[in-house]
Design a protein around this motif. Sequence first.
Motif, PDB file in Angstrom:
ATOM      1  N   THR A  98     -16.412  -7.502 -31.334  1.00 40.60           N
ATOM      2  CA  THR A  98     -17.853  -7.451 -31.503  1.00 40.60           C
ATOM      3  C   THR A  98     -18.199  -6.267 -32.414  1.00 40.60           C
ATOM      4  N   GLU A 126     -15.147  -9.645 -37.568  1.00 42.75           N
ATOM      5  CA  GLU A 126     -16.238  -9.087 -36.773  1.00 42.75           C
ATOM      6  C   GLU A 126     -17.150 -10.247 -36.388  1.00 42.75           C
ATOM      7  N   THR A 128     -19.766 -12.140 -33.073  1.00 45.21           N
ATOM      8  CA  THR A 128     -20.431 -12.012 -31.784  1.00 45.21           C
ATOM      9  C   THR A 128     -19.477 -12.506 -30.693  1.00 45.21           C
ATOM     10  N   GLN A 129     -19.744 -12.122 -29.459  1.00 48.88           N
ATOM     11  CA  GLN A 129     -18.836 -12.500 -28.378  1.00 48.88           C
ATOM     12  C   GLN A 129     -18.774 -14.018 -28.198  1.00 48.88           C
ATOM     13  N   ASP A 130     -19.879 -14.705 -28.352  1.00 49.77           N
ATOM     14  CA  ASP A 130     -19.869 -16.166 -28.222  1.00 49.77           C
ATOM     15  C   ASP A 130     -18.922 -16.783 -29.244  1.00 49.77           C
ATOM     16  N   ILE A 132     -16.395 -15.267 -30.739  1.00 49.98           N
ATOM     17  CA  ILE A 132     -15.018 -14.890 -30.405  1.00 49.98           C
ATOM     18  C   ILE A 132     -14.453 -15.872 -29.388  1.00 49.98           C
ATOM     19  N   GLY A 146     -14.247  -7.601 -26.593  1.00 48.29           N
ATOM     20  CA  GLY A 146     -15.656  -7.812 -26.282  1.00 48.29           C
ATOM     21  C   GLY A 146     -16.013  -7.089 -25.003  1.00 48.29           C
ATOM     22  N   PHE A 193     -27.082 -10.013 -30.725  1.00 43.82           N
ATOM     23  CA  PHE A 193     -26.018  -9.076 -30.378  1.00 43.82           C
ATOM     24  C   PHE A 193     -26.045  -8.729 -28.898  1.00 43.82           C
ATOM     25  N   ALA A 194     -24.848  -8.573 -28.320  1.00 49.77           N
ATOM     26  CA  ALA A 194     -24.744  -8.192 -26.907  1.00 49.77           C
ATOM     27  C   ALA A 194     -25.422  -6.850 -26.653  1.00 49.77           C
ATOM     28  N   THR A 195     -25.288  -5.907 -27.594  1.00 55.20           N
ATOM     29  CA  THR A 195     -25.906  -4.590 -27.427  1.00 55.20           C
ATOM     30  C   THR A 195     -27.417  -4.718 -27.284  1.00 55.20           C
TER      31      THR A 195
END
Length: 288
Positions: A98, A126, A128-130, A132, A146, A193-195
Motif C-alpha cells: 500500500t 504500489e 491499494t489493499q483491495d 493487492i 498491507g 486509501f486505507a489511511t
Amino acid sequence: MLLRHIRYLLAVAEHRNFTRAAEALHVSQPTLSQQIRQLEESLGAPLLDRSGRSISLTDAGQAYVRFARLALQDLEAGSRAMHDVQDLSRGHLRLAMTPTFTAYLIGPLLARFNRLYPGITLSIEELTQDRIEAALGEDLLDIGIGFTGEHGPDIECEALFVEQLSVVVGANHPQSSRLVWLEQPLVLLNTGFATRRHIDDYCRRQGVKPRIAMQANSISAIIEIVRNTPLATVLPQALAEAQRGLRAVIIDPPLPQRTAALLSRKGAYRSAACRAFVELIKAQPTTD
C-alpha cells in the motif's frame, strides 16, 4: 484437452471478443474459434454464448472457468517451484504494498534484501489493499504488504508491526508548537486509501469534521505540499521521521494505530526468494 485450450478460453472470457482475444494470444481468429469448439466438444457442453454483440459465458462456461483459472494458477506455481533456486543465487519476487509504505519502509528494506541477494530480481507495485488482494488471488503477486482487518476468504494475513498515525506538518510550520490540528486546513489522501478511511473513522468517533483544503492520490505529492505550504496532513509517524523537512505532531486523543501485515494467497507456493523476503521483513525492528 490441452493447456492451450484453457488459456484460449480464459482469454475469450476476459476480452469477450474473439478478435481481441486472438490478438492478445497472437493466433488467428479461426484457429482460436476452432480450439474453443474442440474444448466444448470434449466437455460436451457449450461454454460461450455467441448470440449477442459480445461473447459471454454460459452457465456451464462460468462454472468451468472458475476452476480453470485455479488450475492454471496451480500449474504456473508448479512451474515456478520446479525452477526455484534454493541457494538464492537467482530468482524473482513479485511484491506489492500500500502507498504509505513506499515512503519509509520499502527503500531501506529492499536495500538490505538486494545486498543479501543480488541475484534476485524484483517486480514492485504500489497498489491499494483491495487491488493487492485481487492480484494475489489471481496469482499475479507472491506477497503483499498491507494491514490486518477484514480480508477475502483466500487471503492469509500475518501481523508485522503496529503503525502509529500522526498529524504531520512542515518543519517550519508557523504553529507547530501549538497546533490544534482539527482547526488547520488539511491535505489528505483521497477516500480510496486505507489511511483516509482510518482518518474518517477517527473523525466520526470524535464528532468532528476536518477542514480538507486538498485531496490527492499520491503520497509524494502530499509530502511536497506539506513541506512547502502551511497545510497539515495525517500520515504514519514513521514516515514523518524518515522524510526530511517534516515533523510529527502529537494530539489528544491520539490518532488510531493500525497493524501492518504480510498478505498472501492461502496455500500458494512460496519460492526461496519469497521465503527470504518474509524472513527479512519479520526481522525488521518494530515500529512504535
